[in-house]
Design a protein around this motif. Structure first.
Motif, PDB file in Angstrom:
ATOM      1  N   SER A 210       0.826  -1.210   0.000  1.00 23.04           N
ATOM      2  CA  SER A 210       0.000   0.000   0.000  1.00 23.04           C
ATOM      3  C   SER A 210       0.856   1.255   0.000  1.00 23.04           C
ATOM      4  CB  SER A 210      -0.924   0.017   1.236  1.00 23.04           C
ATOM      5  OG  SER A 210      -0.153   0.122   2.426  1.00 23.04           O
ATOM      6  N   THR A 211       0.224   2.376  -0.343  1.00 26.04           N
ATOM      7  CA  THR A 211       0.866   3.694  -0.318  1.00 26.04           C
ATOM      8  C   THR A 211      -0.047   4.653   0.437  1.00 26.04           C
ATOM      9  OG1 THR A 211       1.889   3.280  -2.473  1.00 26.04           O
ATOM     10  CG2 THR A 211       1.880   5.544  -1.670  1.00 26.04           C
ATOM     11  N   LEU A 212       0.514   5.341   1.416  1.00 26.33           N
ATOM     12  CA  LEU A 212      -0.250   6.274   2.239  1.00 26.33           C
ATOM     13  C   LEU A 212       0.208   7.701   1.977  1.00 26.33           C
ATOM     14  CD1 LEU A 212      -2.189   6.883   4.664  1.00 26.33           C
ATOM     15  CD2 LEU A 212      -0.198   6.575   6.149  1.00 26.33           C
ATOM     16  N   PHE A 213      -0.748   8.595   1.675  1.00 26.25           N
ATOM     17  CA  PHE A 213      -0.478  10.023   1.502  1.00 26.25           C
ATOM     18  C   PHE A 213      -1.170  10.778   2.633  1.00 26.25           C
ATOM     19  CE2 PHE A 213      -0.699   7.971  -2.621  1.00 26.25           C
ATOM     20  CZ  PHE A 213       0.453   8.403  -3.271  1.00 26.25           C
ATOM     21  N   THR A 214      -0.449  11.638   3.334  1.00 25.27           N
ATOM     22  CA  THR A 214      -1.049  12.427   4.409  1.00 25.27           C
ATOM     23  C   THR A 214      -0.605  13.880   4.322  1.00 25.27           C
ATOM     24  OG1 THR A 214       0.756  11.883   5.949  1.00 25.27           O
ATOM     25  CG2 THR A 214      -1.195  10.482   6.002  1.00 25.27           C
ATOM     26  N   ILE A 235      -5.201  14.853   7.402  1.00 23.69           N
ATOM     27  CA  ILE A 235      -6.061  14.161   6.450  1.00 23.69           C
ATOM     28  C   ILE A 235      -5.175  13.302   5.564  1.00 23.69           C
ATOM     29  CG2 ILE A 235      -5.986  16.062   4.766  1.00 23.69           C
ATOM     30  CD1 ILE A 235      -8.883  15.331   4.035  1.00 23.69           C
ATOM     31  N   GLY A 236      -5.684  12.134   5.177  1.00 21.97           N
ATOM     32  CA  GLY A 236      -4.841  11.244   4.388  1.00 21.97           C
ATOM     33  C   GLY A 236      -5.652  10.260   3.573  1.00 21.97           C
ATOM     34  N   SER A 253      -8.547   3.375   2.048  1.00 23.66           N
ATOM     35  CA  SER A 253      -9.313   4.121   3.047  1.00 23.66           C
ATOM     36  C   SER A 253      -8.936   5.591   3.066  1.00 23.66           C
ATOM     37  CB  SER A 253      -9.076   3.519   4.444  1.00 23.66           C
ATOM     38  OG  SER A 253      -7.697   3.594   4.771  1.00 23.66           O
ATOM     39  N   ASP A 254      -9.846   6.387   3.649  1.00 19.51           N
ATOM     40  CA  ASP A 254      -9.597   7.798   3.940  1.00 19.51           C
ATOM     41  C   ASP A 254      -9.289   7.926   5.425  1.00 19.51           C
ATOM     42  OD1 ASP A 254     -10.149   8.718   1.319  1.00 19.51           O
ATOM     43  OD2 ASP A 254     -12.297   8.541   1.739  1.00 19.51           O
ATOM     44  N   GLU A 281     -10.345   5.985  10.470  1.00 18.66           N
ATOM     45  CA  GLU A 281     -10.089   5.474   9.121  1.00 18.66           C
ATOM     46  C   GLU A 281     -11.377   4.904   8.555  1.00 18.66           C
ATOM     47  OE1 GLU A 281      -6.850   3.648   7.674  1.00 18.66           O
ATOM     48  OE2 GLU A 281      -5.382   4.777   8.848  1.00 18.66           O
ATOM     49  N   GLN A 282     -11.764   5.380   7.365  1.00 18.18           N
ATOM     50  CA  GLN A 282     -12.995   4.934   6.714  1.00 18.18           C
ATOM     51  C   GLN A 282     -12.636   4.157   5.457  1.00 18.18           C
ATOM     52  OE1 GLN A 282     -15.362   8.451   6.031  1.00 18.18           O
ATOM     53  NE2 GLN A 282     -15.513   8.956   8.225  1.00 18.18           N
ATOM     54  N   PHE A 283     -12.991   2.865   5.443  1.00 18.70           N
ATOM     55  CA  PHE A 283     -12.639   2.003   4.330  1.00 18.70           C
ATOM     56  C   PHE A 283     -13.598   2.186   3.156  1.00 18.70           C
ATOM     57  CE2 PHE A 283     -10.944  -0.068   8.101  1.00 18.70           C
ATOM     58  CZ  PHE A 283      -9.651  -0.376   7.692  1.00 18.70           C
ATOM     59  N   ASP A 284     -13.085   1.899   1.955  1.00 21.90           N
ATOM     60  CA  ASP A 284     -13.931   1.957   0.762  1.00 21.90           C
ATOM     61  C   ASP A 284     -14.971   0.855   0.777  1.00 21.90           C
ATOM     62  OD1 ASP A 284     -12.364   4.044  -0.024  1.00 21.90           O
ATOM     63  OD2 ASP A 284     -11.303   2.970  -1.619  1.00 21.90           O
ATOM     64  N   GLY A 285     -14.607  -0.309   1.325  1.00 26.00           N
ATOM     65  CA  GLY A 285     -15.520  -1.448   1.308  1.00 26.00           C
ATOM     66  C   GLY A 285     -16.545  -1.393   2.422  1.00 26.00           C
ATOM     67  N   SER A 286     -17.786  -1.698   2.108  1.00 25.68           N
ATOM     68  CA  SER A 286     -18.866  -1.668   3.100  1.00 25.68           C
ATOM     69  C   SER A 286     -18.789  -2.851   4.056  1.00 25.68           C
ATOM     70  CB  SER A 286     -20.222  -1.679   2.386  1.00 25.68           C
ATOM     71  OG  SER A 286     -20.351  -2.829   1.557  1.00 25.68           O
ATOM     72  N   THR A 287     -17.977  -3.863   3.720  1.00 26.75           N
ATOM     73  CA  THR A 287     -17.851  -5.031   4.591  1.00 26.75           C
ATOM     74  C   THR A 287     -16.945  -4.760   5.787  1.00 26.75           C
ATOM     75  OG1 THR A 287     -15.996  -5.848   3.253  1.00 26.75           O
ATOM     76  CG2 THR A 287     -18.212  -6.636   2.673  1.00 26.75           C
ATOM     77  N   LEU A 288     -16.230  -3.643   5.788  1.00 25.87           N
ATOM     78  CA  LEU A 288     -15.274  -3.323   6.850  1.00 25.87           C
ATOM     79  C   LEU A 288     -15.778  -2.146   7.670  1.00 25.87           C
ATOM     80  CD1 LEU A 288     -11.989  -3.531   4.745  1.00 25.87           C
ATOM     81  CD2 LEU A 288     -12.952  -5.304   6.251  1.00 25.87           C
ATOM     82  N   SER A 289     -15.764  -2.294   8.978  1.00 25.35           N
ATOM     83  CA  SER A 289     -16.168  -1.201   9.861  1.00 25.35           C
ATOM     84  C   SER A 289     -15.018  -0.205  10.013  1.00 25.35           C
ATOM     85  CB  SER A 289     -16.575  -1.751  11.229  1.00 25.35           C
ATOM     86  OG  SER A 289     -15.517  -2.482  11.806  1.00 25.35           O
ATOM     87  N   ASP A 290     -15.362   1.051  10.298  1.00 24.67           N
ATOM     88  CA  ASP A 290     -14.345   2.092  10.471  1.00 24.67           C
ATOM     89  C   ASP A 290     -13.438   1.775  11.653  1.00 24.67           C
ATOM     90  OD1 ASP A 290     -15.636   3.315   8.411  1.00 24.67           O
ATOM     91  OD2 ASP A 290     -16.473   4.956   9.608  1.00 24.67           O
ATOM     92  N   ILE A 291     -12.207   2.250  11.566  1.00 28.32           N
ATOM     93  CA  ILE A 291     -11.274   2.187  12.694  1.00 28.32           C
ATOM     94  C   ILE A 291     -11.230   3.558  13.342  1.00 28.32           C
ATOM     95  CG2 ILE A 291      -8.855   1.976  13.360  1.00 28.32           C
ATOM     96  CD1 ILE A 291      -8.498  -0.191  11.362  1.00 28.32           C
ATOM     97  N   SER A 292     -11.544   3.627  14.626  1.00 28.79           N
ATOM     98  CA  SER A 292     -11.511   4.886  15.362  1.00 28.79           C
ATOM     99  C   SER A 292     -10.907   4.629  16.731  1.00 28.79           C
ATOM    100  CB  SER A 292     -12.914   5.482  15.524  1.00 28.79           C
ATOM    101  OG  SER A 292     -13.458   5.836  14.270  1.00 28.79           O
TER     102      SER A 292
END
Length: 416
Positions: A210-214, A235-236, A253-254, A281-292
């Motif tokens: 993966s590649t992360l931009f912030t 924001i990333g 994710s965002d 962190e909000q994932f693109d996939g609806s099968t994954l719950s957000d990480i907070s």
């Protein structure tokens, strides 16, 4: 908030998907290094290479470990351990730069088979554009086997893959009266080699790349020369090479974060910063719950007296996984490290560390405790004898994860 992550005492990084690091670090002045060399007859002289003063350390020794592969079924081994470290500090009338590089190779002599190479470097360039305007550029690379306590499960017969981490950042700092403004952009690339199967062949790890931009914006106010409280927004966006993995999960994710903290500057006595905040962190996939979760970051260096340095480091890391329907975990880590010159030719290093991993999509947690102590007896300015003891224990509420490792090292240290 971008902050330096806590490192494993044995210098092996925790598995993670986020690397937070302070973007306003200062390069150490070359005058400080020269003064230390003059005051301590056993300090390295260094080499003058161009406009840089370069010091180097080479270690060669033997390690006995009770658990060579950090396995739930311990197998001892005797290892040959070779390490080379370089530090270069600029001597410029304006601007400053620091470059660090290392290489470590561990290979079994007897017992459980182990072959572990690791190399890396980090470089920081500070540019004083104007009296109240500064630019900070950073570049780093790290290659090593994946951490044995990674939250990503692999079959027992599969070896830990090599993990590549490439980071770069560019920031600007502006002073307006007592206000301090900073904007920073950072990129982080995580890549994994294929894991090797015990019976031959490989297991692809491509889905983890993966590649992360912030981007981060910080505003602070200097209430005194020693304290500068600040607020930071981040924001990333993380993009996985494979948009939808083999389990049908879209893990790109965002990322959004906010923190408050303070910078501390008491000269040689105490310097650094601490902060607390929240990350999401909000994932693109609806099968994954957000990480907070709550975040806590810190990097403080305290020097109570000459010849003694105490460093405190804390970090919060969002970790990814490849388990179907599992969002990942949050890792909280902290380390206290002591360096003490007992005598001019006898140096003590000691560290205590702990990390707590909370799994978010399933009930469970990991607690890892680490401790290390080492002594170096310098025979002269160029050579010494080093002895080291290291402990690491992992206790998990998940099955088949508990491990205990004790290691003893004895070797020769050369410096220049």
């Amino acid at each position: 908030a971008p902050n330096a992550r806590a490192e494993r005492i044995d210098a092996e990084d925790e598995e993670r998907n986020v690397r937070a690091k302070p973007e306003n670090g200062r390069a150490v002045a070359i005058e400080g290094a020269e003064a230390e060399a003059e005051d301590n007859p056993y300090a390295p002289l260094g080499l003058r290479i161009g406009t840089f003063n370069v010091t180097s350390t080479f270690e060669q020794g033997v390690t006995w470990t009770s658990n060579a592969n950090y396995s739930t079924k311990p197998a001892p081994a005797v290892l040959s351990e070779t390490a080379l470290r370089l530090n270069a500090i600029s001597d410029w009338s304006r601007h400053s730069a620091v470059i660090n590089a290392f290489g470590v190779y561990r290979k079994s002599i007897d017992g459980e088979e182990v072959t572990e190479p690791s190399i890396g470097f980090d470089a920081t360039l500070n540019l004083d554009i104007k009296e109240d305007l500064r630019a900070i550029a950073k570049l780093g690379y790290d290659l090593r086997p994946e951490s044995a306590d990674s939250p990503v499960p692999l079959p027992v017969s599969v070896s830990r893959p090599l993990r590549h981490e490439l980071t770069g950042s560019l920031g600007l700092e502006k002073d307006v009266g007592k206000f301090r403004f900073a904007v920073t952009g950072e990129i982080e690339r995580l890549g994994y080699d294929d894991a090797k199967l015990g019976g031959g062949g490989t297991l692809s790890q491509e889905e983890r790349n993966s590649t992360l931009f912030t981007g981060a914006l910080r505003t602070g106010y200097q209430i005194s020369p020693a304290l500068t409280p600040f607020v930071e927004l981040e924001i990333g966006r993380r993009n996985y090479d494979i948009a939808v993995d083999s389990n049908g999960d879209a893990r790109s994710s965002d990322r959004y974060g906010a923190s408050i903290g303070t910078e501390v500057d008491l000269g040689e006595k105490l310097v650094g910063e601490v902060s607390v905040g929240w990350i999401n962190e909000q994932f693109d996939g609806s099968t994954l719950s957000d990480i907070s979760g709550l975040t806590a970051e810190g990097d403080l260096t305290w020097s109570p007296e000459r010849g003694t340095d105490v460093n405190f480091n804390a970090s919060t890391t969002v970790e990814g996984t490849t388990t179907a329907g599992d969002s990942g975990s949050i890792l909280y880590a902290g380390t206290v490290a002591l360096k003490r010159e007992l005598r001019s030719n006898l140096t003590l290093n000691a560290s205590l560390g702990a990390s707590w991993r909370e799994y978010l999509s399933k009930p469970g947690n990991d607690l890892t405790l680490r401790a290390e102590t080492s002594l170096t007896w310098w025979l002269n300015r160029y050579a010494g004898i080093t002895g080291r003891y290291r402990y690491e224990g992992l206790q998990s509420t998940l099955a088949n994860r508990d491990t205990t490792t004790n290691s003893v090292y004895l070797g020769v240290t050369l410096q220049r």
